[in-house]
Design an enzyme around this catalytic site. Sequence first.
Site, PDB file in Angstrom:
ATOM      1  N   GLY A   1       0.821  -1.196   0.000  1.00  0.00           N
ATOM      2  CA  GLY A   1       0.000   0.000   0.000  1.00  0.00           C
ATOM      3  C   GLY A   1       0.859   1.251   0.000  1.00  0.00           C
ATOM      4  O   GLY A   1       0.534   2.249   0.640  1.00  0.00           O
TER       5      GLY A   1
ATOM      6  N   VAL B   1      -3.476  -7.368  -2.602  1.00  0.00           N
ATOM      7  CA  VAL B   1      -3.273  -8.149  -1.381  1.00  0.00           C
ATOM      8  C   VAL B   1      -4.455  -9.037  -1.051  1.00  0.00           C
ATOM      9  O   VAL B   1      -4.371  -9.875  -0.147  1.00  0.00           O
ATOM     10  CB  VAL B   1      -2.929  -7.240  -0.172  1.00  0.00           C
ATOM     11  CG1 VAL B   1      -1.666  -6.440  -0.441  1.00  0.00           C
ATOM     12  CG2 VAL B   1      -4.096  -6.332   0.201  1.00  0.00           C
TER      13      VAL B   1
ATOM     14  N   ASN C   1       1.328  -2.213   5.255  1.00  0.00           N
ATOM     15  CA  ASN C   1       0.603  -0.949   5.376  1.00  0.00           C
ATOM     16  C   ASN C   1      -0.728  -0.955   4.625  1.00  0.00           C
ATOM     17  O   ASN C   1      -1.624  -0.179   4.961  1.00  0.00           O
ATOM     18  CB  ASN C   1       1.475   0.190   4.835  1.00  0.00           C
ATOM     19  CG  ASN C   1       0.729   1.490   4.720  1.00  0.00           C
ATOM     20  OD1 ASN C   1       0.442   2.154   5.711  1.00  0.00           O
ATOM     21  ND2 ASN C   1       0.386   1.874   3.498  1.00  0.00           N
TER      22      ASN C   1
ATOM     23  N   SER D   1      -3.894   0.649  14.113  1.00  0.00           N
ATOM     24  CA  SER D   1      -4.627   1.909  14.185  1.00  0.00           C
ATOM     25  C   SER D   1      -5.030   2.165  15.622  1.00  0.00           C
ATOM     26  O   SER D   1      -5.356   1.225  16.368  1.00  0.00           O
ATOM     27  CB  SER D   1      -5.877   1.870  13.309  1.00  0.00           C
ATOM     28  OG  SER D   1      -6.663   3.031  13.502  1.00  0.00           O
TER      29      SER D   1
ATOM     30  N   TYR E   1     -13.501  -2.093   9.976  1.00  0.00           N
ATOM     31  CA  TYR E   1     -12.127  -1.570  10.045  1.00  0.00           C
ATOM     32  C   TYR E   1     -11.550  -1.724  11.443  1.00  0.00           C
ATOM     33  O   TYR E   1     -10.418  -2.203  11.607  1.00  0.00           O
ATOM     34  CB  TYR E   1     -12.129  -0.100   9.634  1.00  0.00           C
ATOM     35  CG  TYR E   1     -10.788   0.585   9.766  1.00  0.00           C
ATOM     36  CD1 TYR E   1      -9.792   0.384   8.825  1.00  0.00           C
ATOM     37  CD2 TYR E   1     -10.520   1.436  10.841  1.00  0.00           C
ATOM     38  CE1 TYR E   1      -8.556   1.012   8.948  1.00  0.00           C
ATOM     39  CE2 TYR E   1      -9.288   2.068  10.964  1.00  0.00           C
ATOM     40  CZ  TYR E   1      -8.316   1.853  10.017  1.00  0.00           C
ATOM     41  OH  TYR E   1      -7.093   2.471  10.137  1.00  0.00           O
TER      42      TYR E   1
ATOM     43  N   ALA F   1     -10.790  -5.348  11.990  1.00  0.00           N
ATOM     44  CA  ALA F   1      -9.611  -5.787  11.235  1.00  0.00           C
ATOM     45  C   ALA F   1      -8.327  -5.314  11.906  1.00  0.00           C
ATOM     46  O   ALA F   1      -7.363  -6.085  12.042  1.00  0.00           O
ATOM     47  CB  ALA F   1      -9.681  -5.277   9.806  1.00  0.00           C
ATOM     48  N   LYS F   2      -8.285  -4.063  12.320  1.00  0.00           N
ATOM     49  CA  LYS F   2      -7.065  -3.527  12.929  1.00  0.00           C
ATOM     50  C   LYS F   2      -6.798  -4.156  14.294  1.00  0.00           C
ATOM     51  O   LYS F   2      -5.634  -4.392  14.662  1.00  0.00           O
ATOM     52  CB  LYS F   2      -7.155  -2.006  13.043  1.00  0.00           C
ATOM     53  CG  LYS F   2      -7.053  -1.280  11.703  1.00  0.00           C
ATOM     54  CD  LYS F   2      -5.724  -1.548  11.007  1.00  0.00           C
ATOM     55  CE  LYS F   2      -5.523  -0.674   9.791  1.00  0.00           C
ATOM     56  NZ  LYS F   2      -4.235  -0.936   9.092  1.00  0.00           N
TER      57      LYS F   2
END
Length: 274
Positions: A18, A63, A89, A169, A181, A184-185
């Site tokens: 990324g 990815v 990233n 994050s 999100y 996931a983080k």
Amino acid sequence: MMDPMAGRLAGKRAVVTGGAQGIGAAIARRLAAEGARVAVLDLDGARAAAVLDAPHLGLACDVTDSASVDAAFAAVAEAFGRIDVLVNNAGIGSAPGDGMAEYYAGQAAQAAGDAGARADQTIHCTDAGWSAVLAVTLDGVFRCSRAAVRIMAARDDGGQGGAIVNIGSTAALAGNGPVPYVTAKAAVLGLTRAMARELAPRGIRVNAVNPGATETPIYAPLPQAVKDAVAADSLLKRLAHPDEVAGAVAYLASADASFATGSTINVNGGAWFS
């Protein structure tokens, strides 16, 4: 002015996913400035190639696709001879169908005075929206780590040594942000710790950096009032610059962090402590 840390990564071969813009591009440039030869991977191969000049590389890589990941890492290994550093990233914050459109609509209705309005995401999030975010932001980290570790393990020295830095994050700690999100983080941080335990015998260190709100292209179109409100959540009352995140990544990738594994550095201006 010359960076006093220049040369800290001399001779190292690094991959940044990324890496075509924002934090990823800043990381790629910082690693290169410190002496590493860097492969920038991104869904947009042309933009990846524009980040750094030769002898660095820029390659297209999706990815979410194991075949694409394996092909990109094989190309890096062929060009560089080995991989010493991986920075995971690549990630997305939202995707169509994840319920964020309804969430924002609910927020707008509340702001307009609708007492019955609710800013809901979960009840509107489709399977496709959920999966799309996790496919990049979590599964992509695993796929790229797997590809890198396979190459590191096949080295002539028995796979001894390497560094993986995962970009997490602050949202994973505070819980603020889109539900897929944040999930996931948070999982990326768990993956960081699990891989750190597994890979320590090979001398491969695995750490993470948790950025807070950062001045990237994602934030650029937001109204200044929104950015000011986000900045107010941090003790330093501003957004981070991508170079500030890159500095933490460069530290973890270098021998200066030789006794750090399974660790997380928060670069969030004091927005959240852990």
